[in-house]
Design an enzyme around this catalytic site. Structure first.
Site, PDB file in Angstrom:
ATOM      1  N   ARG A  61       0.837  -1.342   0.003  1.00  0.00           N
ATOM      2  CA  ARG A  61      -0.088  -0.041   0.161  1.00  0.00           C
ATOM      3  C   ARG A  61       0.883   1.240  -0.021  1.00  0.00           C
ATOM      4  O   ARG A  61       1.787   1.563   1.008  1.00  0.00           O
ATOM      5  CB  ARG A  61      -1.095   0.014   1.065  1.00  0.00           C
ATOM      6  CG  ARG A  61      -1.909   1.255   1.526  1.00  0.00           C
ATOM      7  CD  ARG A  61      -2.887   1.353   0.290  1.00  0.00           C
ATOM      8  NE  ARG A  61      -3.494   2.519   0.403  1.00  0.00           N
ATOM      9  CZ  ARG A  61      -3.307   3.721   0.195  1.00  0.00           C
ATOM     10  NH1 ARG A  61      -2.232   3.938  -0.472  1.00  0.00           N
ATOM     11  NH2 ARG A  61      -4.085   4.752   0.473  1.00  0.00           N
TER      12      ARG A  61
ATOM     13  N   HIS B 124       1.768   7.159   1.729  1.00  0.00           N
ATOM     14  CA  HIS B 124       0.821   8.151   1.759  1.00  0.00           C
ATOM     15  C   HIS B 124       0.230   8.811   2.879  1.00  0.00           C
ATOM     16  O   HIS B 124       0.879   8.384   4.029  1.00  0.00           O
ATOM     17  CB  HIS B 124      -0.521   7.381   0.824  1.00  0.00           C
ATOM     18  CG  HIS B 124      -1.274   6.344   1.824  1.00  0.00           C
ATOM     19  ND1 HIS B 124      -0.750   5.197   2.393  1.00  0.00           N
ATOM     20  CD2 HIS B 124      -2.241   6.445   2.758  1.00  0.00           C
ATOM     21  CE1 HIS B 124      -1.453   4.484   3.221  1.00  0.00           C
ATOM     22  NE2 HIS B 124      -2.461   5.512   3.653  1.00  0.00           N
TER      23      HIS B 124
ATOM     24  N   HIS C 152      -3.126  11.250   4.908  1.00  0.00           N
ATOM     25  CA  HIS C 152      -4.569  11.680   4.878  1.00  0.00           C
ATOM     26  C   HIS C 152      -4.737  12.308   6.160  1.00  0.00           C
ATOM     27  O   HIS C 152      -4.164  12.354   7.192  1.00  0.00           O
ATOM     28  CB  HIS C 152      -5.345  10.566   4.507  1.00  0.00           C
ATOM     29  CG  HIS C 152      -5.110   9.091   5.371  1.00  0.00           C
ATOM     30  ND1 HIS C 152      -5.198   9.039   6.829  1.00  0.00           N
ATOM     31  CD2 HIS C 152      -4.653   8.032   4.628  1.00  0.00           C
ATOM     32  CE1 HIS C 152      -5.045   7.844   7.104  1.00  0.00           C
ATOM     33  NE2 HIS C 152      -4.494   7.093   5.938  1.00  0.00           N
TER      34      HIS C 152
ATOM     35  N   GLU D 166      -6.030   6.846  11.142  1.00  0.00           N
ATOM     36  CA  GLU D 166      -6.359   5.605  10.643  1.00  0.00           C
ATOM     37  C   GLU D 166      -6.232   4.495  11.859  1.00  0.00           C
ATOM     38  O   GLU D 166      -5.162   4.440  12.430  1.00  0.00           O
ATOM     39  CB  GLU D 166      -5.366   5.150   9.532  1.00  0.00           C
ATOM     40  CG  GLU D 166      -5.316   3.895   9.159  1.00  0.00           C
ATOM     41  CD  GLU D 166      -4.398   3.784   7.995  1.00  0.00           C
ATOM     42  OE1 GLU D 166      -4.422   4.502   6.911  1.00  0.00           O
ATOM     43  OE2 GLU D 166      -3.921   2.632   7.809  1.00  0.00           O
TER      44      GLU D 166
ATOM     45  N   HIS E 172       2.774   7.356   5.737  1.00  0.00           N
ATOM     46  CA  HIS E 172       3.050   5.686   6.480  1.00  0.00           C
ATOM     47  C   HIS E 172       2.620   5.002   5.104  1.00  0.00           C
ATOM     48  O   HIS E 172       2.477   5.321   3.786  1.00  0.00           O
ATOM     49  CB  HIS E 172       1.881   5.426   7.388  1.00  0.00           C
ATOM     50  CG  HIS E 172       0.591   5.745   7.126  1.00  0.00           C
ATOM     51  ND1 HIS E 172      -0.264   6.884   6.984  1.00  0.00           N
ATOM     52  CD2 HIS E 172      -0.659   4.972   6.673  1.00  0.00           C
ATOM     53  CE1 HIS E 172      -1.597   7.002   6.769  1.00  0.00           C
ATOM     54  NE2 HIS E 172      -1.654   5.720   6.358  1.00  0.00           N
TER      55      HIS E 172
ATOM     56  N   GLU F   2     -10.547   5.926   0.657  1.00  0.00           N
ATOM     57  CA  GLU F   2      -9.523   5.395   0.398  1.00  0.00           C
ATOM     58  C   GLU F   2      -8.915   5.765  -0.883  1.00  0.00           C
ATOM     59  O   GLU F   2      -7.669   5.736  -1.162  1.00  0.00           O
ATOM     60  CB  GLU F   2      -9.448   3.724   0.493  1.00  0.00           C
ATOM     61  CG  GLU F   2      -8.371   2.777   0.379  1.00  0.00           C
ATOM     62  CD  GLU F   2      -7.189   3.122   1.442  1.00  0.00           C
ATOM     63  OE1 GLU F   2      -7.546   3.832   2.550  1.00  0.00           O
ATOM     64  OE2 GLU F   2      -5.987   2.713   1.320  1.00  0.00           O
TER      65      GLU F   2
HETATM   66 MN    MN Z   1      -3.558   5.287   5.411  1.00  0.00          MN
END
Ligand code: MN
Ligand code: MN
Length: 385
Positions: free
Chosen positions: A96, A99, A101, A105, A144, A166
């Protein structure tokens, strides 16, 4: 015979005693069978209560080389304004993308294991492996990554806003792709040609991609020579000693035992026939069903109440202050997560409330017997059978 037993391939007729009638038109028996309490509600259900159920089986799966992701946000479940959830699979090595945000989370590892990295607000690096039953919390804004280890993994993510998506996170490749090359060169103190090989598939398709399984964590940690590592962003939820009560177990992870978290969580194991007692909270509750089957009635005041059935992979929601119970209606242990957009877990037990009141007050409201009132336990038990 209970309503749950009349389902099956034939579906469920909306018939209750002498009332209702058979379905004559088109029908979907498989879905009817999963929702016995919608098709034949208990007589105590009444009024209009919004939908409080969604299943990951009915969401769009975003499939990429590294795995897949599917989300339940305010777009899939409009009542769920406080929390959005993502169910994600990473293949061995599946990455993943780096990124960040705007939302905090919270995550729970359902199967397998992953390597997570995070840069904290003090510029320290956090790198750790999380395996089944473990969780993490990434505070809003902190960059992360998540990568599947040799066994791959699947996990649940919860974000502290229902309108999170997402698909709209800040991605490292997206940032590089939308910064002038001469600015990148100046920023990193190198020639523009350094950036000739940036990936060109970055129309959000990196996001999750196949990569090599990372080396053992010792070597990753050894590479971080920039200073002391960060700590405290993970917690072994399954590994903690649960509160054992007749009918099940309760694990609560919140600021009291996991100071980094902005989301509080309860992991409930409810045995067949047992029930999470009637209660409510000081925030909305976002539920994820890990195994088994259950039903929940949500009382919404003013004579309104609605009953829903849930099974593994479903999401339930309870708006702030609305009382509810969750009864195990299956023949295996019901395991579920209850999440709250609050660092501290809190609830109100209606049974404890009745037990603590002066008995004459309870009696004059409900016409209950002195014996019943005197026998109410004053300790909150959470699960009853
Ligand atoms: Mn995340
Ligand atoms: Mn609850």
């Amino acid at each position: 015979m209970s309503v749950a037993e009349v389902g099956g391939d034939e579906g469920i007729e909306p018939v209750r005693g002498d009332e209702g009638g058979s379905v004559l038109g088109p029908r979907n028996p498989a879905v009817e069978a999963q929702n016995p309490d919608m098709n034949v509600p208990p007589v105590t259900d009444s009024g209009t209560v919004p939908n409080l159920k969604m299943s990951y089986a009915q969401t769009h799966a975003r499939i990429l080389s590294g795995g897949w992701a599917r989300e339940i946000t305010v777009r899939e479940l409009p009542v769920a304004t406080e929390i959005a959830g993502v169910n994600m699979r990473l293949n061995p090595g599946g990455m993943r993308e780096l990124h960040w945000h705007k939302e905090g989370e919270w995550a729970y590892m359902i199967a397998g294991s992953a390597r997570i990295t995070l840069l904290d607000a003090e510029g320290r690096m956090f790198v750790e492996d999380v395996s089944r039953g473990g969780l993490w919390f990434f505070p809003a804004g902190m960059p992360h990554s998540i990568q599947g280890l040799e066994d791959g993994c699947e996990f649940l993510l919860a974000f502290d806003s229902g309108s999170f998506s997402e698909n709209e996170t800040f991605l490292i490749t997206d940032l590089f792709d939308h910064t002038p090359k001469d600015v990148l060169a100046k920023n990193f103190g190198v020639d523009e040609s350094e950036f000739d090989a940036l990936p060109t598939d970055i129309d959000h398709t990196r996001y999750m991609f196949a990569a090599e399984v990372p080396p053992p964590i010792g070597s990753d940690q050894a590479l971080m020579a920039g200073g002391p590592p960060s700590t405290g962003f993970t917690f072994d939820m399954d590994g903690m000693t649960p509160a054992k009560v007749p009918g099940g177990t309760v694990r609560v992870v919140d600021r009291n035992n996991f100071p980094a978290t902005g989301i509080s969580a309860a992991l409930l194991e409810i045995e067949p026939g047992a029930m999470r007692e009637i209660h409510w909270h000081f925030n909305d509750e976002w539920q994820y069903y890990l195994s088994g089957r259950g039903r929940m009635t949500v009382f919404a005041s003013s004579g309104k109440a609605r009953t829903f059935d849930y099974r593994a992979g479903d999401v339930g929601y309870v708006p702030f202050a609305m009382s509810h119970y969750v009864e195990n209606t299956g023949d295996e242990t019901l395991r579920m997560l209850a999440l709250f957009r609050s660092p501290t877990y809190r609830d109100v037990s209606v049974r404890q409330w009745m037990a603590m009141l002066p008995p004459e007050i309870v009696k004059q409201h409900l016409n209950l017997s002195d014996e019943m009132i005197a026998g109410l336990p004053k300790a909150k038990q959470s699960i009853v059978r």
